[in-house]
Design a protein around this motif. Structure first.
Motif, PDB file in Angstrom:
ATOM      1  N   GLU A   1       0.836  -1.199   0.000  1.00 30.80           N
ATOM      2  CA  GLU A   1       0.000   0.000   0.000  1.00 30.80           C
ATOM      3  C   GLU A   1       0.874   1.253   0.000  1.00 30.80           C
ATOM      4  OE1 GLU A   1      -3.342   2.349   2.679  1.00 30.80           O
ATOM      5  OE2 GLU A   1      -2.757   0.311   3.260  1.00 30.80           O
ATOM      6  N   HIS A   2       1.901   1.267   0.832  1.00 33.59           N
ATOM      7  CA  HIS A   2       2.783   2.435   0.924  1.00 33.59           C
ATOM      8  C   HIS A   2       3.624   2.595  -0.340  1.00 33.59           C
ATOM      9  CE1 HIS A   2       1.455   2.796   4.993  1.00 33.59           C
ATOM     10  NE2 HIS A   2       1.850   1.563   5.256  1.00 33.59           N
ATOM     11  N   VAL A   3       4.022   1.492  -0.946  1.00 35.70           N
ATOM     12  CA  VAL A   3       4.796   1.550  -2.189  1.00 35.70           C
ATOM     13  C   VAL A   3       3.926   2.128  -3.310  1.00 35.70           C
ATOM     14  CG1 VAL A   3       6.051   0.179  -3.901  1.00 35.70           C
ATOM     15  CG2 VAL A   3       6.244  -0.380  -1.461  1.00 35.70           C
TER      16      VAL A   3
ATOM     17  N   LEU B   1      -0.303 -10.098  -8.065  1.00 32.36           N
ATOM     18  CA  LEU B   1       0.228 -10.896  -6.962  1.00 32.36           C
ATOM     19  C   LEU B   1       0.286 -12.362  -7.340  1.00 32.36           C
ATOM     20  CD1 LEU B   1      -2.042  -9.329  -4.192  1.00 32.36           C
ATOM     21  CD2 LEU B   1       0.354  -8.753  -4.655  1.00 32.36           C
ATOM     22  N   THR B   2       1.267 -13.072  -6.799  1.00 33.71           N
ATOM     23  CA  THR B   2       1.241 -14.526  -6.938  1.00 33.71           C
ATOM     24  C   THR B   2       0.035 -15.031  -6.146  1.00 33.71           C
ATOM     25  OG1 THR B   2       2.635 -14.887  -4.995  1.00 33.71           O
ATOM     26  CG2 THR B   2       3.767 -14.688  -7.154  1.00 33.71           C
ATOM     27  N   PRO B   3      -0.436 -16.240  -6.429  1.00 35.64           N
ATOM     28  CA  PRO B   3      -1.604 -16.740  -5.690  1.00 35.64           C
ATOM     29  C   PRO B   3      -1.424 -16.736  -4.172  1.00 35.64           C
ATOM     30  CG  PRO B   3      -1.242 -18.074  -7.640  1.00 35.64           C
ATOM     31  CD  PRO B   3      -0.057 -17.137  -7.527  1.00 35.64           C
ATOM     32  N   THR B   4      -0.251 -17.087  -3.699  1.00 35.72           N
ATOM     33  CA  THR B   4      -0.039 -17.086  -2.245  1.00 35.72           C
ATOM     34  C   THR B   4      -0.020 -15.663  -1.702  1.00 35.72           C
ATOM     35  OG1 THR B   4       1.174 -19.162  -2.399  1.00 35.72           O
ATOM     36  CG2 THR B   4       1.449 -17.904  -0.379  1.00 35.72           C
ATOM     37  N   ALA B   5       0.599 -14.729  -2.408  1.00 34.03           N
ATOM     38  CA  ALA B   5       0.584 -13.336  -1.967  1.00 34.03           C
ATOM     39  C   ALA B   5      -0.852 -12.808  -1.927  1.00 34.03           C
ATOM     40  CB  ALA B   5       1.455 -12.474  -2.869  1.00 34.03           C
ATOM     41  N   ALA B   6      -1.661 -13.184  -2.903  1.00 34.29           N
ATOM     42  CA  ALA B   6      -3.067 -12.765  -2.909  1.00 34.29           C
ATOM     43  C   ALA B   6      -3.794 -13.325  -1.690  1.00 34.29           C
ATOM     44  CB  ALA B   6      -3.748 -13.202  -4.196  1.00 34.29           C
ATOM     45  N   ARG B   7      -3.480 -14.543  -1.326  1.00 33.52           N
ATOM     46  CA  ARG B   7      -4.101 -15.139  -0.136  1.00 33.52           C
ATOM     47  C   ARG B   7      -3.647 -14.389   1.122  1.00 33.52           C
ATOM     48  NH1 ARG B   7      -2.430 -20.303  -0.402  1.00 33.52           N
ATOM     49  NH2 ARG B   7      -1.075 -20.211   1.408  1.00 33.52           N
ATOM     50  N   TRP B   8      -2.369 -14.056   1.198  1.00 33.48           N
ATOM     51  CA  TRP B   8      -1.858 -13.309   2.355  1.00 33.48           C
ATOM     52  C   TRP B   8      -2.553 -11.949   2.493  1.00 33.48           C
ATOM     53  CZ3 TRP B   8       4.182 -13.349   2.999  1.00 33.48           C
ATOM     54  CH2 TRP B   8       4.630 -14.660   3.209  1.00 33.48           C
ATOM     55  N   LEU B   9      -2.818 -11.306   1.366  1.00 31.46           N
ATOM     56  CA  LEU B   9      -3.367  -9.943   1.372  1.00 31.46           C
ATOM     57  C   LEU B   9      -4.872  -9.914   1.122  1.00 31.46           C
ATOM     58  CD1 LEU B   9      -0.519  -8.172  -0.630  1.00 31.46           C
ATOM     59  CD2 LEU B   9      -0.857  -8.213   1.847  1.00 31.46           C
ATOM     60  N   ASP B  10      -5.515 -11.062   1.239  1.00 29.30           N
ATOM     61  CA  ASP B  10      -6.933 -11.187   0.889  1.00 29.30           C
ATOM     62  C   ASP B  10      -7.794 -10.071   1.485  1.00 29.30           C
ATOM     63  OD1 ASP B  10      -9.158 -12.690  -0.329  1.00 29.30           O
ATOM     64  OD2 ASP B  10      -9.736 -13.018   1.772  1.00 29.30           O
ATOM     65  N   GLU B  11      -7.600  -9.751   2.740  1.00 28.43           N
ATOM     66  CA  GLU B  11      -8.431  -8.733   3.392  1.00 28.43           C
ATOM     67  C   GLU B  11      -8.157  -7.327   2.870  1.00 28.43           C
ATOM     68  OE1 GLU B  11      -8.181  -9.080   7.635  1.00 28.43           O
ATOM     69  OE2 GLU B  11      -8.768 -11.194   7.605  1.00 28.43           O
TER      70      GLU B  11
ATOM     71  N   ASP C   1      -9.569  -5.481  -1.895  1.00 26.97           N
ATOM     72  CA  ASP C   1     -10.528  -4.461  -2.338  1.00 26.97           C
ATOM     73  C   ASP C   1      -9.951  -3.061  -2.143  1.00 26.97           C
ATOM     74  OD1 ASP C   1     -12.386  -6.377  -3.108  1.00 26.97           O
ATOM     75  OD2 ASP C   1     -13.523  -6.247  -1.227  1.00 26.97           O
ATOM     76  N   HIS C   2      -9.327  -2.835  -1.010  1.00 32.56           N
ATOM     77  CA  HIS C   2      -8.711  -1.527  -0.752  1.00 32.56           C
ATOM     78  C   HIS C   2      -7.597  -1.240  -1.765  1.00 32.56           C
ATOM     79  CE1 HIS C   2      -6.932   1.896   1.219  1.00 32.56           C
ATOM     80  NE2 HIS C   2      -5.778   1.253   1.302  1.00 32.56           N
TER      81      HIS C   2
ATOM     82  N   ALA D   1      -7.298  -2.423  -4.784  1.00 34.61           N
ATOM     83  CA  ALA D   1      -7.917  -2.164  -6.089  1.00 34.61           C
ATOM     84  C   ALA D   1      -8.463  -0.737  -6.145  1.00 34.61           C
ATOM     85  CB  ALA D   1      -9.014  -3.181  -6.362  1.00 34.61           C
ATOM     86  N   THR D   2      -9.082  -0.290  -5.074  1.00 35.91           N
ATOM     87  CA  THR D   2      -9.584   1.083  -5.013  1.00 35.91           C
ATOM     88  C   THR D   2      -8.427   2.070  -5.087  1.00 35.91           C
ATOM     89  OG1 THR D   2     -11.510   0.396  -3.741  1.00 35.91           O
ATOM     90  CG2 THR D   2     -10.902   2.723  -3.613  1.00 35.91           C
ATOM     91  N   LEU D   3      -7.362   1.792  -4.357  1.00 33.82           N
ATOM     92  CA  LEU D   3      -6.187   2.661  -4.342  1.00 33.82           C
ATOM     93  C   LEU D   3      -5.585   2.806  -5.736  1.00 33.82           C
ATOM     94  CD1 LEU D   3      -4.131   4.275  -2.615  1.00 33.82           C
ATOM     95  CD2 LEU D   3      -2.899   2.113  -2.267  1.00 33.82           C
ATOM     96  N   THR D   4      -5.466   1.699  -6.469  1.00 34.30           N
ATOM     97  CA  THR D   4      -4.858   1.746  -7.804  1.00 34.30           C
ATOM     98  C   THR D   4      -5.845   2.147  -8.895  1.00 34.30           C
ATOM     99  OG1 THR D   4      -5.284  -0.590  -8.281  1.00 34.30           O
ATOM    100  CG2 THR D   4      -3.168  -0.042  -7.201  1.00 34.30           C
ATOM    101  N   GLY D   5      -7.130   1.902  -8.661  1.00 31.71           N
ATOM    102  CA  GLY D   5      -8.130   2.156  -9.702  1.00 31.71           C
ATOM    103  C   GLY D   5      -8.186   1.044 -10.731  1.00 31.71           C
ATOM    104  N   HIS D   6      -7.545  -0.072 -10.438  1.00 25.73           N
ATOM    105  CA  HIS D   6      -7.505  -1.227 -11.333  1.00 25.73           C
ATOM    106  C   HIS D   6      -7.711  -2.495 -10.509  1.00 25.73           C
ATOM    107  CE1 HIS D   6      -5.948   1.180 -14.657  1.00 25.73           C
ATOM    108  NE2 HIS D   6      -5.127   1.744 -13.783  1.00 25.73           N
ATOM    109  N   PRO D   7      -8.272  -3.521 -11.116  1.00 26.09           N
ATOM    110  CA  PRO D   7      -8.393  -4.773 -10.366  1.00 26.09           C
ATOM    111  C   PRO D   7      -7.018  -5.336 -10.030  1.00 26.09           C
ATOM    112  CG  PRO D   7      -9.168  -5.049 -12.641  1.00 26.09           C
ATOM    113  CD  PRO D   7      -8.807  -3.614 -12.466  1.00 26.09           C
ATOM    114  N   VAL D   8      -6.915  -5.892  -8.832  1.00 23.23           N
ATOM    115  CA  VAL D   8      -5.697  -6.610  -8.445  1.00 23.23           C
ATOM    116  C   VAL D   8      -5.801  -7.986  -9.080  1.00 23.23           C
ATOM    117  CG1 VAL D   8      -4.344  -7.555  -6.538  1.00 23.23           C
ATOM    118  CG2 VAL D   8      -5.514  -5.345  -6.275  1.00 23.23           C
ATOM    119  N   ARG D   9      -4.754  -8.376  -9.794  1.00 19.72           N
ATOM    120  CA  ARG D   9      -4.809  -9.655 -10.515  1.00 19.72           C
ATOM    121  C   ARG D   9      -3.825 -10.659  -9.936  1.00 19.72           C
ATOM    122  NH1 ARG D   9      -4.686  -9.081 -16.761  1.00 19.72           N
ATOM    123  NH2 ARG D   9      -5.163 -11.272 -16.491  1.00 19.72           N
TER     124      ARG D   9
END
Length: 181
Positions: free
Chosen positions: A20-22, A37-47, A50-51, A53-61
């Motif tokens: 988020e800070h980066v 994100l790699t699948p495991t990174a996506a799982r780590w950051l699951d919560e 949405d934030h 995606a809103t911050l970037t204005g693009h879906p996180v893939r």
């Protein structure tokens, strides 16, 4: 001013919790950011997905799109893959594109997209010969790898999260790479 497009990719390593800070720092410098994100990174950051995606204005893939689906991201001007784990670096160097993130950076080499990566591995992984081979391979293909002096240096295994992951070095390398292009 026209935004420049940065693809920011991350593997599951502790510095991923700082994304988020980066993103905010990159945006403050005029970058538009797409986060993958790699699948495991996506799982780590699951919560946080949405934030983010809103911050970037693009879906996180974290997965490949289905055939026939439109690409939801604009074209990249530059890519930054950090933190990049032992598995991701070796897969990328060997051309094993079973994950979305590794597939995009591997294809980016062929497309000539300027790319920076910064590993995040512990000292035990760093002793495995394949890591040096993979870093050499990626550098020979034009990827800027920030490892060792001026980049990431490994911590002892089991020491916890890397202290002071050098995000600023990564963003500086991105700026320099784009300035040269």
């Amino acid at each position: 001013m026209t935004s420049r497009m940065l693809y920011l990719f991350a593997s599951a390593a502790p510095p991923a919790f700082e994304l988020e800070h980066v993103i905010e720092r990159a945006q403050a410098e005029g970058w538009e950011v797409c986060l993958g994100l790699t699948p495991t990174a996506a799982r780590w950051l699951d919560e946080s997905l949405d934030h983010l995606a809103t911050l970037t204005g693009h879906p996180v893939r974290s997965e490949y799109k289905l055939p026939g689906e439109p690409d939801v991201w604009p074209q990249a001007d530059v890519m930054l893959f950090a933190p990049a784990t032992f598995n991701s670096l070796n897969s990328w160097a060997l051309g094993i594109t079973s994950t979305f993130v590794v597939g995009v950076v591997a294809e980016g080499i062929g497309k000539g997209v300027p790319t920076v990566t910064m590993p995040c591995v512990n000292a035990a992984y760093a002793k495995h010969r394949q890591l040096d081979r993979s870093i050499t391979e990626l550098r020979e293909q034009g990827v800027t790898v920030l490892y060792g002096e001026g980049g990431f240096t490994p911590n002892p295994p089991g020491s916890g999260a890397p202290k002071g992951y050098p995000w600023e070095a990564a963003l500086t390398a991105v700026r320099h790479l784009v300035a040269r292009a």
